[in-house]
Design a protein around this motif. Structure first.
Motif, PDB file in Angstrom:
ATOM      1  N   SER A   1      -9.130  -1.966   7.072  1.00 33.79           N
ATOM      2  CA  SER A   1      -9.511  -3.370   6.927  1.00 33.79           C
ATOM      3  C   SER A   1     -11.011  -3.501   6.693  1.00 33.79           C
TER       4      SER A   1
ATOM      5  N   GLU B   1       0.976  -3.146   3.040  1.00 27.56           N
ATOM      6  CA  GLU B   1       0.051  -2.748   4.089  1.00 27.56           C
ATOM      7  C   GLU B   1      -1.184  -2.145   3.448  1.00 27.56           C
ATOM      8  N   GLN B   2      -2.348  -2.658   3.810  1.00 24.08           N
ATOM      9  CA  GLN B   2      -3.599  -2.186   3.218  1.00 24.08           C
ATOM     10  C   GLN B   2      -4.505  -1.650   4.323  1.00 24.08           C
ATOM     11  N   HIS B   3      -5.080  -0.466   4.056  1.00 27.14           N
ATOM     12  CA  HIS B   3      -5.953   0.177   5.046  1.00 27.14           C
ATOM     13  C   HIS B   3      -7.117   0.873   4.349  1.00 27.14           C
TER      14      HIS B   3
ATOM     15  N   TYR C   1       3.851   0.108   0.351  1.00 30.51           N
ATOM     16  CA  TYR C   1       4.764  -0.998   0.128  1.00 30.51           C
ATOM     17  C   TYR C   1       6.187  -0.524   0.331  1.00 30.51           C
TER      18      TYR C   1
ATOM     19  N   ASN D   1       6.429  -6.419   1.681  1.00 30.41           N
ATOM     20  CA  ASN D   1       5.270  -6.339   2.536  1.00 30.41           C
ATOM     21  C   ASN D   1       4.333  -5.281   1.997  1.00 30.41           C
TER      22      ASN D   1
ATOM     23  N   GLY E   1      -2.221  -7.562  -0.342  1.00 33.51           N
ATOM     24  CA  GLY E   1      -2.577  -6.973   0.939  1.00 33.51           C
ATOM     25  C   GLY E   1      -3.598  -7.860   1.632  1.00 33.51           C
ATOM     26  N   LYS E   2      -3.942  -7.508   2.872  1.00 35.49           N
ATOM     27  CA  LYS E   2      -4.831  -8.349   3.656  1.00 35.49           C
ATOM     28  C   LYS E   2      -6.311  -8.117   3.359  1.00 35.49           C
TER      29      LYS E   2
ATOM     30  N   CYS F   1      -2.876   1.397  -0.122  1.00 36.06           N
ATOM     31  CA  CYS F   1      -1.857   0.392   0.141  1.00 36.06           C
ATOM     32  C   CYS F   1      -0.476   1.025   0.087  1.00 36.06           C
TER      33      CYS F   1
END
Lengths: 113, 113
Positions: free
Chosen positions: A9, A5-7, A25, A3, A104-105, A23
């Motif tokens: 958004s 996580e990207q911040h 992980y 997974n 990431g998103k 990011c």
């Protein structure tokens, strides 16, 4: 599975300011950490990447830092320009997947003139 | 233009119909991938193939099928079993193995009408 996580958004900065996207992980076996830029309506394109044996890499106004112990890597853009406005994706290689990238998103960066 | 071509750029499908998205590359890459992109969801892996006549499911394979009869081609079929097919689909290719840049096609926007 892995997974990423990207911040944040979304990120809005004034022209000339710096922008940082982070990011995190969980898979400690990942060794390749690319960043992609996707302009509106276009395909993602690689802008910079880093491998696990390097802590920092710079290419003109963009840089990437990697902290394998803490399992995070960041994209730094200095002296931002309006043409930097785009969606940025971090990614990493998935262990045992023979090259599959997990993304990431995304972060939507807006640079205001 | 990157050596990887997707067609068509826009595609409309009626509910209950299967539809096939084309992806061709002339980069001599062994690995090819299909990603789905939804707003705020980043890029999610549908299927991937590391060599001809072999492919593996990604994270969201349900309702999709692929084939890899030639190195250059990796078509994706969106079947009627896919409950929410409206999305932007991206094909990518890379040199097989960990730590390789992924080159993306320009994408196909599929809309169910």
């Amino acid at each position: 599975g892995e997974n990423v996580e990207q911040h944040p958004s979304t990120l809005s900065v004034q022209e000339g300011d710096s922008a940082v996207i982070k990011c995190t992980y969980s898979d400690s076996a990942s060794n390749y950490f690319p960043w992609y830029k996707q302009e509106l309506g276009k395909r993602p394109q690689l802008i910079i990447d880093i491998r696990s044996n390097v802590g920092e890499k710079k290419d003109q106004r963009i840089a990437v830092t990697l902290n394998k112990t803490a399992k995070h890597f960041s994209l730094h853009i200095t002296e931002t320009q309006p043409e930097d406005s785009a969606v940025y994706f971090c990614a990493l290689d998935q262990e045992g997947s023979q090259g599959n990238l997990i993304f990431g998103k995304g972060t939507k960066l807006s640079v205001k003139p | 233009d990157g050596g990887i071509t997707q067609s068509p750029k826009y595609l409309f499908r009626k509910e209950g119909q299967n539809v096939t998205l084309s992806c061709e590359q002339n980069l001599n890459h062994d690995a090819m991938y299909w990603y789905r992109q939804d707003p705020g969801q980043g890029l999610r892996l549908i299927y991937y193939s590391q060599i001809v006549n072999d492919f593996q499911k990604g994270d969201i394979a349900e309702g999709y099928s692929v084939s890899r009869e030639k190195k250059e081609s990796f078509p994706l079929t969106v079947t009627s079993a896919q409950k929410n097919p409206t999305a932007f689909y991206l094909c990518a290719s890379s040199i097989r193995g960990l730590g390789g840049e992924a080159f993306f096609g320009q994408g196909t926007r599929l809309t169910v009408v």
